[in-house]
Design an enzyme around this catalytic site. Structure first.
Site, PDB file in Angstrom:
ATOM      1  N   ARG A   1      -0.816  41.294 -59.755  1.00 39.91           N
ATOM      2  CA  ARG A   1      -1.371  42.291 -59.393  1.00 39.91           C
ATOM      3  C   ARG A   1      -2.567  42.294 -58.176  1.00 39.91           C
ATOM      4  O   ARG A   1      -2.630  42.212 -57.093  1.00 39.91           O
ATOM      5  CB  ARG A   1      -1.237  43.926 -60.320  1.00 39.91           C
TER       6      ARG A   1
ATOM      7  N   GLU B   1       3.380  52.335 -49.304  1.00 37.60           N
ATOM      8  CA  GLU B   1       4.727  51.940 -50.590  1.00 37.60           C
ATOM      9  C   GLU B   1       3.723  50.059 -50.503  1.00 37.60           C
ATOM     10  O   GLU B   1       3.602  49.676 -49.113  1.00 37.60           O
ATOM     11  CB  GLU B   1       5.586  51.801 -50.866  1.00 37.60           C
ATOM     12  N   ASP B   2       3.964  49.253 -51.160  1.00 40.27           N
ATOM     13  CA  ASP B   2       3.849  48.275 -51.426  1.00 40.27           C
ATOM     14  C   ASP B   2       5.121  46.961 -50.967  1.00 40.27           C
ATOM     15  O   ASP B   2       4.857  46.429 -49.912  1.00 40.27           O
ATOM     16  CB  ASP B   2       3.332  46.691 -52.331  1.00 40.27           C
TER      17      ASP B   2
ATOM     18  N   PHE C   1      11.511  36.985 -54.938  1.00 40.65           N
ATOM     19  CA  PHE C   1      10.923  37.727 -56.059  1.00 40.65           C
ATOM     20  C   PHE C   1       9.809  37.524 -55.746  1.00 40.65           C
ATOM     21  O   PHE C   1       9.359  36.213 -55.797  1.00 40.65           O
ATOM     22  CB  PHE C   1      11.244  37.373 -57.225  1.00 40.65           C
TER      23      PHE C   1
ATOM     24  N   ASP D   1      12.288  47.351 -51.690  1.00 44.54           N
ATOM     25  CA  ASP D   1      13.907  47.250 -52.359  1.00 44.54           C
ATOM     26  C   ASP D   1      14.898  47.499 -52.389  1.00 44.54           C
ATOM     27  O   ASP D   1      15.643  47.591 -51.105  1.00 44.54           O
ATOM     28  CB  ASP D   1      13.709  46.242 -54.228  1.00 44.54           C
TER      29      ASP D   1
HETATM   30  C1  PRP Z   1       7.837  48.709 -56.610  1.00 42.38           C
HETATM   31  C2  PRP Z   1       7.603  48.461 -55.729  1.00 42.38           C
HETATM   32  C3  PRP Z   1       8.472  50.192 -55.267  1.00 42.38           C
HETATM   33  C4  PRP Z   1       9.852  50.219 -56.462  1.00 42.38           C
HETATM   34  C5  PRP Z   1      10.507  49.511 -54.624  1.00 42.38           C
HETATM   35  O1  PRP Z   1       7.515  49.975 -57.880  1.00 42.38           O
HETATM   36  O2  PRP Z   1       6.453  50.100 -55.861  1.00 42.38           O
HETATM   37  O3  PRP Z   1       8.112  51.561 -56.012  1.00 42.38           O
HETATM   38  O4  PRP Z   1       9.652  49.358 -56.388  1.00 42.38           O
HETATM   39  O5  PRP Z   1      11.553  49.747 -55.435  1.00 42.38           O
HETATM   40  P1  PRP Z   1      13.288  49.962 -55.457  1.00 42.38           P
HETATM   41  O6  PRP Z   1      13.083  50.336 -53.414  1.00 42.38           O
HETATM   42  O7  PRP Z   1      14.355  49.134 -55.357  1.00 42.38           O
HETATM   43  O8  PRP Z   1      12.973  51.090 -55.584  1.00 42.38           O
HETATM   44  P2  PRP Z   1       7.665  49.413 -59.833  1.00 42.38           P
HETATM   45  O9  PRP Z   1       8.561  50.387 -60.407  1.00 42.38           O
HETATM   46  O10 PRP Z   1       8.121  47.896 -59.960  1.00 42.38           O
HETATM   47  O11 PRP Z   1       6.743  49.963 -60.588  1.00 42.38           O
HETATM   48  P3  PRP Z   1       4.471  50.003 -59.886  1.00 42.38           P
HETATM   49  O12 PRP Z   1       4.301  49.574 -58.634  1.00 42.38           O
HETATM   50  O13 PRP Z   1       3.977  50.140 -61.129  1.00 42.38           O
HETATM   51  O14 PRP Z   1       4.860  47.798 -60.246  1.00 42.38           O
END
Ligand code: PRP
Length: 172
Positions: free
Chosen positions: A159, A93-94, A146, A97
């Site tokens: 990105r 994961e990146d 953020f 949150d």
């Molecule tokens: C981001 C990130 C995780 C998630 C984390 O993805 O890559 O998958 O949010 O958030 P959380 O811990 O609150 O669930 P996002 O839904 O923004 O999609 P993306 O990677 O396509 O931008």
């Protein structure tokens, strides 16, 4: 835009993480699973630091609804291409949150009976997970700000930044 974590710091951290993963998964059948879209950059750079044989797969998920308040219900837009029963699976994961996406993914992959299931994330927002999560490999622990860049977007943009930045001004 303020740089929170520089490209050099990210590169150093991923080199260390790759070295650790190469040692810990030595002799094991490792499958790294990137969670799109955000994880594409971590995946590409971390992959190059792993020196053991490894396979890659990707999932794409999205939170249900347009609400900014995440509901915790996740929709699988793209599932894995392969079965994972008996495989050593590492979710990449990146950012974690609220932890709700990961919590859903862990549940959904656990029932497929992998030999092991662990998580590597570049960023972990500290103290705000709404569910308890065991994340074994964490690059950087950050505050509630953020963040954008290195795979992370704001309204679909930024990105491609090679570093993690914080937008100045209040974006929530
Ligand atoms: C981001 C990130 C995780 C998630 C984390 O993805 O890559 O998958 O949010 O958030 P959380 O811990 O609150 O669930 P996002 O839904 O923004 O999609 P993306 O990677 O396509 O931008």
């Amino acid at each position: 835009m303020k740089v929170l974590i520089s490209a050099e710091e990210i590169s150093r951290e991923l080199a260390a993480m790759g070295k650790l993963l190469s040692a810990e998964y030595q002799g094991k059948d490792l499958l790294m699973v990137g969670v799109l879209k955000g994880a594409f950059m971590v995946m590409a750079d971390l992959a190059r630091q792993v020196s053991i044989p490894v396979e890659f797969d990707f999932m794409a998920v999205s939170s249900y609804g347009a609400s900014t308040q995440t509901s915790g219900v996740v929709r699988i837009l793209k599932d894995l291409d392969q079965e994972i029963a008996g495989r050593h699976v590492l979710i990449v994961e990146d950012i974690i949150d609220s932890g709700l996406t990961l919590s859903y993914l862990l549940k959904s992959l656990t029932v497929r009976k992998p030999a092991s299931l662990e998580v590597a994330t570049l960023l972990l927002k500290e103290g705000i997970q709404r569910v308890p999560l065991a994340v074994k490999y964490v690059g950087f622990r950050i505050g509630p700000e953020f963040v954008i860049g290195y795979g992370l977007d704001y309204a679909g943009l930024y990105r491609n930044l090679p570093y993690i930045g914080v937008m100045e001004g209040d974006l929530g």
